[in-house]
Every structure is written in structure tokens, then in C-alpha cells.
Write an enzyme that holds these catalytic residues in place. Structure first.
Site, mmCIF file in Angstrom:
data_model
loop_
_atom_site.group_PDB
_atom_site.id
_atom_site.type_symbol
_atom_site.label_atom_id
_atom_site.label_comp_id
_atom_site.label_asym_id
_atom_site.label_seq_id
_atom_site.Cartn_x
_atom_site.Cartn_y
_atom_site.Cartn_z
ATOM 1 N N SER A 192 0.843 -1.191 0.000
ATOM 2 C CA SER A 192 0.000 0.000 0.000
ATOM 3 C C SER A 192 0.880 1.244 0.000
ATOM 4 C CB SER A 192 -0.962 -0.042 1.186
ATOM 5 O OG SER A 192 -1.976 0.912 1.031
ATOM 6 N N ASP A 411 -8.611 -5.916 -5.130
ATOM 7 C CA ASP A 411 -8.246 -4.767 -4.301
ATOM 8 C C ASP A 411 -9.287 -3.655 -4.445
ATOM 9 O OD1 ASP A 411 -7.028 -2.619 -2.972
ATOM 10 O OD2 ASP A 411 -5.030 -3.216 -3.617
ATOM 11 N N HIS A 449 -6.973 -5.947 -0.463
ATOM 12 C CA HIS A 449 -5.874 -5.006 -0.314
ATOM 13 C C HIS A 449 -4.747 -5.611 0.522
ATOM 14 C CE1 HIS A 449 -3.883 -1.248 -0.591
ATOM 15 N NE2 HIS A 449 -3.982 -0.954 0.690
#
Length: 535
Positions: A192, A411, A449
Site C-alpha cells: 500500500s 483490491d 488489499h
């Protein structure tokens, strides 16, 4: 981030059951310390004040914040502050194994707008025999909060690139001082915003790390959040266009009905979402509006989420989300929709970014903003500090650096197409054959994610393991590539029963280096990776 927050570009593995699995300590090297731990307090480091240098015995350790860490080996804990500018206050910690050091350093990244040191990840690295370090990137705050950046451009620079680099440099110096020998290799494994940090290191500071594992990188920061302005104006300006959370089970069912079996396996996972051409208008309400259908404005909103943000001329700003990820815990609802208009995490990130970093106006409103002006101002003001989009990585490659990227197709936080665009950009800038010598991309079906989702999402990233053992994971493949020149091929990904490794695997699948995909052979258990080929 706040513990209860459902969405943040934080590292989900920190709260995921898989991350709690204890990894075996790697075979270590004999230690010949040139210094006691306490003597490291006198180490001269640029712009740095060391406040703690203490030996920590094996067992439990309670960090300054976060959960207590259990079953840690004995280590030397060094903590301090770096002040490269008058407005900087970068907290960092370096943890050094007191015994059985494996000769390597493994850096820890951040999530969201950072604001905290990743002590849980540092503890996991320590158990595996690594020297490790982390930083709060220059401020203390929850992961979705950017108010600290208001009228503090140097703190934005610290967050964007400076803090991690200076922490890495300090860690290397402390390794040398403590062990009287330099580290053998330095690695970085994060996702991320941590994936953005990873690519920033590769482009700005190519000598910092020998191997980088970058997951779901938020590297095109300015365009990613500017696209959110355009998307928000479609789904929030007209209340009729807002899709309530109760409708997403029907959307997910319709997508799966249209596309799930395209890969030959009916399992609720789209193996290659690029083959799915779902038409949202098939859900158009015929008479009354119910949770099983979409109104015309809601159909337009769903199309927008798939298409991504565009400027006033219709040119793409940032790609949209892949079909197949619409429903489920941690899916579109908390990230993109929320429990009411404007209540999603993506809205919070976008508003915080533009209010406190770009326009420095707490009253800025995304629904009345001009998309072109928002994008231009974001690029002019923050792109140099925040964007890690340089695809010419000759500096990193020339010293033997290896880069592996991965991204979950499900995601809901960062479009998976962004990683494909970055990878394709590297192959264009470096040449396909040249790029193949140092970069790989793995797209992960069914993963949300960084981790989690309906598909196998444990494959050696962020300290996770695989059903075949840790040596078959993506991080270990990175080390083999750096240290032995063995380029990675297919990797085994695992989904555990109840996401708990102690209960054994529920499903395994091969992850193939992009652009290959895993193809079912047509016979055998589709939950067994051996019944798939990379093609």
C-alpha cells in the site's frame, strides 16, 4: 490507524490472523559485537538524537503503542529522532538480534498517511533473525488523518521520501557499530503506502536496498486521489446515484454469474478479470427500486467505479476497479461506498489529502471542485515528494537490485491496473529483456488489499507463509534471486481454513509471473495448485 477503522492504506497483515503465525528463526551467523547495546547511544548519526539504547531480554515486550509482542528473542533496541529540517521530527527504532543474526536487514514500511512505527512487523522480522527498523515518517497520527500536513511542507517531504531513507541509513550504521561487520543484504517488504515507499526507494535511493517486495503500491499518489474527486462527483453529487451497501450482494452475484466460469472453475474467484465484460445495465430496475436491482443513476455510478477517474476532456487520470471484488468483508463497501454517502475510507483519504496537503483549505469540498485544477495543483505541489512513478530504474538495476511487485485483483483500495501500468512502464523504459533481469509482477486472483479476500492471499508477503512452507513464498524467492541469481517463477499461494494457518490449507493456487495466468488443467481438485499451469 485506529483499531476499529475498516479501511486504511495500512498494512492489513498487522491485524490478520496469518500475521500472528510464528516463523522459525533462520540459521544465524556468529555475532562478534564491537559494542554493547547501551554504548550505541553515543553513535554519531547525522541530524539524529538517540534517546534509547537498551538490551531487551527474550520473551514478551510491550512497545510504546500497539499490542504486546510475545516470544521475541533477546535484542538491542535503539530509538531516536531525526531532524533533517527545522520542522522535522522523525521518530525511528532499530532492533538488532542479540544472537543468531542472519546477517541481513529487513526494513518495515507504513500504511495510509503513516503516523506510527510498525512494531508488529518489526517483531516478526526479529523472530526470523533479521535486524529491522521502522519509522513513523515524521508525525504521529491515525492512518487516515493528514491534518498534520497543514502548512507543514517539510513534514510532507519527510512522509513522502525522506524519513524512510534516513531511517535506513541510520539502521545500517547501527548494524555496523553493533556487529563490527556490515550487513550482507538489505531488503524491504511492504504494501500500500509501503509499496509506494518501496518504489520511492528504488527510484530515489537505489543503494538502500538489494531486494524490494512491493505490494499494491500507492505510487501514483496525486492521480490516484485526484481520480477520487471525479468518481465522488459521479456517485455523490446526485443522491440518486449513490449505491447503498445492501445492493452489493446482488451486484456481486450478477458479476459471478456472468464471469466466474470463464476460467473453467466455479469458485467465486475471477482468475483473470480482464476477460470479464460485465454490463451493469443488466441490473437495471424494471419497475420498483429494490435491493436486487439498480436505478439508472446507480448503473452510471457502477460504470464509473469500473472505469476510473477522468479529467474534463475525458482523458484517464487513474484506472478503475476490477470486476469480481464488489462484495465481501473488506471489499467495496467500506473502501468505496461506506454506510452512507461520503462515508467511505476512499472519501476520507481524498478529502484529507486535498484539504491539508494540496490546497491547505480545511473547507475544500470535492463535490464542487474542478477536477482539472485539483489534478494540476496536486501534481505541481506534491508530486515530487509523493509520486514514485519513475520507470527508468537503471540505478537500481546496475547495482544488482531486484524488484518484485504484487497486487490483488480484488483490491478495493488501489486499482490493480495501476501496478500493471507501472510494470509495463518499466518494460518500456528499460526494454523487455533488460527489465526481465530484475523485475517481476504477480497479480493475485481473489486477493483484496495486500491480503485477505476470497482467494489464496498468503504467499510469503508481509511475513505470511504458504502451505508448502516459507521457503516457497514470494519473499524467499526475492532473496534467492538477489543472493543466488535464481529468478522467480510460479509461487504457491494459500488460503487457510478460517484464515488460520494452524487449521491447514483450504485452497492453494499458483501465482504466475505477469502476463502469465494460472489455467486449470480441466481435471482434479480445483483447490489444489498442482492442477493448474501457468500459461
Amino acid at each position: 490507524m485506529t483499531t476499529g477503522s475498516p479501511a486504511c492504506y495500512d498494512l492489513p497483515v498487522m491485524r490478520h490472523p496469518i500475521a500472528l503465525a510464528i516463523l522459525a528463526i533462520l540459521p544465524g551467523v556468529p555475532l562478534a559485537s564491537a559494542a554493547t547495546c547501551e554504548s550505541l547511544a553515543a553513535t554519531a548519526l547525522p541530524d539524529t538524537t538517540i534517546s534509547i539504547a537498551q538490551s531487551v531480554p527474550s520473551g514478551s515486550f510491550t512497545p510504546p503503542y500497539g499490542a504486546m509482542l510475545d516470544k521475541l528473542p533477546a535484542f538491542c533496541r535503539v530509538a531516536g529522532v531525526i531532524k533533517p529540517t527545522a520542522d522535522s521530527y522523525i521518530r525511528f527504532e532499530v532492533w538488532l538480534p542479540a544472537a543468531n543474526w542472519n546477517g541481513k536487514f529487513l526494513g518495515v514500511g507504513n500504511g495510509g498517511f503513516a503516523g506510527a512505527i510498525g512494531f508488529t512487523s518489526m517483531g516478526a522480522n526479529l523472530k526470523r533473525g533479521y535486524a529491522t527498523a521502522g519509522t513513523d515518517t515524521g508525525h504521529e497520527a491515525d492512518g487516515e488523518d493528514a491534518s498534520w500536513a497543514y502548512h507543514h511542507p517539510e513534514k510532507v517531504n519527510d512522509f513522502g521520501y525522506r524519513a524512510l531513507h534516513l531511517t535506513t541509513a541510520n539502521a545500517k550504521s547501527l548494524v555496523q557499530a553493533f556487529y563490527s561487520q556490515p550487513l550482507q543484504h538489505a531488503y524491504f517488504d511492504s504494501c500500500s503506502d509501503g509499496g509506494r515507499e518501496a518504489l520511492m526507494e528504488a527510484q530515489r535511493f537505489p543503494a538502500d536496498y538489494d531486494g524490494i517486495l512491493a505490494g499494491a503500491p500507492a505510487n501514483f499518489w496525486t492521480h490516484m486521489l485526484a481520480a477520487g474527486v471525479d468518481v465522488s462527483q459521479t456517485i455523490y453529487t446526485d443522491p440518486a446515484g449513490y449505491i447503498p451497501s445492501i445492493k452489493f450482494p446482488a451486484i456481486s452475484a450478477a458479476v459471478n454469474a456472468a464471469c466466474d466460469e470463464l476460467d473453467g472453475v466455479k469458485d467465486g474467484i475471477l482468475n483473470d478479470p480482464t476477460r470479464c465484460h460485465f454490463d451493469p445495465s443488466t441490473l437495471l430496475c424494471k419497475d420498483i427500486d429494490t435491493r436486487a436491482c439498480l436505478t439508472a443513476p446507480q448503473v452510471a455510478s457502477l460504470r464509473k467505479l469500473y472505469a476510473g477517474g477522468r479529467n474534463s476532456h475525458g482523458d484517464p487520470i487513474f484506472p478503475g476497479y476490477a470486476p469480481g471484488a464488489e462484495d465481501g468483508r473488506g471489499g467495496w463497501v467500506p473502501w468505496l461506498i461506506g454506510n452512507g454517502p461520503g462515508g467511505s475510507s476512499s472519501s476520507v483519504y481524498m478529502e484529507n489529502y486535498f484539504r491539508y496537503m494540496v490546497f491547505e483549505d480545511p473547507t475544500w469540498n470535492p463535490l464542487t471542485a474542478k477536477i482539472d485544477a485539483a489534478l494540476q495543483t496536486a501534481d505541481e505541489k506534491t508530486a515530487p515528494a509523493l509520486n514514485a512513478t519513475e520507470t527508468d530504474l537503471h540505478g537500481f538495476q546496475s547495482r544488482g537490485g531486484k524488484l518484485i511487485l504484487y497486487h490483488g485483483w480484488n483490491d478495493p483500495a488501489i486499482s490493480p491496473a495501476n501496478s500493471i501500468n507501472y510494470y509495463n512502464g518499466v518494460t518500456r523504459a528499460m526494454g523487455a529483456q533488460n527489465a526481465e533481469t530484475f523485475v517481476r509482477l504477480y497479480m493475485v486472483p481473489g486477493m483484496q488489499h495486500c491480503i485477505g479476500g476470497p482467494g489464496p492471499s498468503s504467499f510469503g508477503q508481509l511475513g505470511t507463509t504458504t502451505a508448502k512452507g516459507p521457503e516457497h513464498g514470494l519473499y524467499d524467492a526475492l532473496e534467492q534471486w538477489v543472493e543466488k541469481g535464481a529468478a522467480p517463477e510460479a509461487i504457491v499461494a494459500t488460503r487457510y481454513i478460517d484464515d488460520n494457518p494452524s487449521k491447514g490449507p483450504r485452497m492453494t493456487r499458483p501465482l504466475c509471473p505477469y502476463p502469465q495466468v494460472a489455467v486449470y488443467k480441466g481435471t482434479g481438485d480445483s483447490n489444489d495448485y498442482t492442477n493448474f499451469d501457468c500459461k
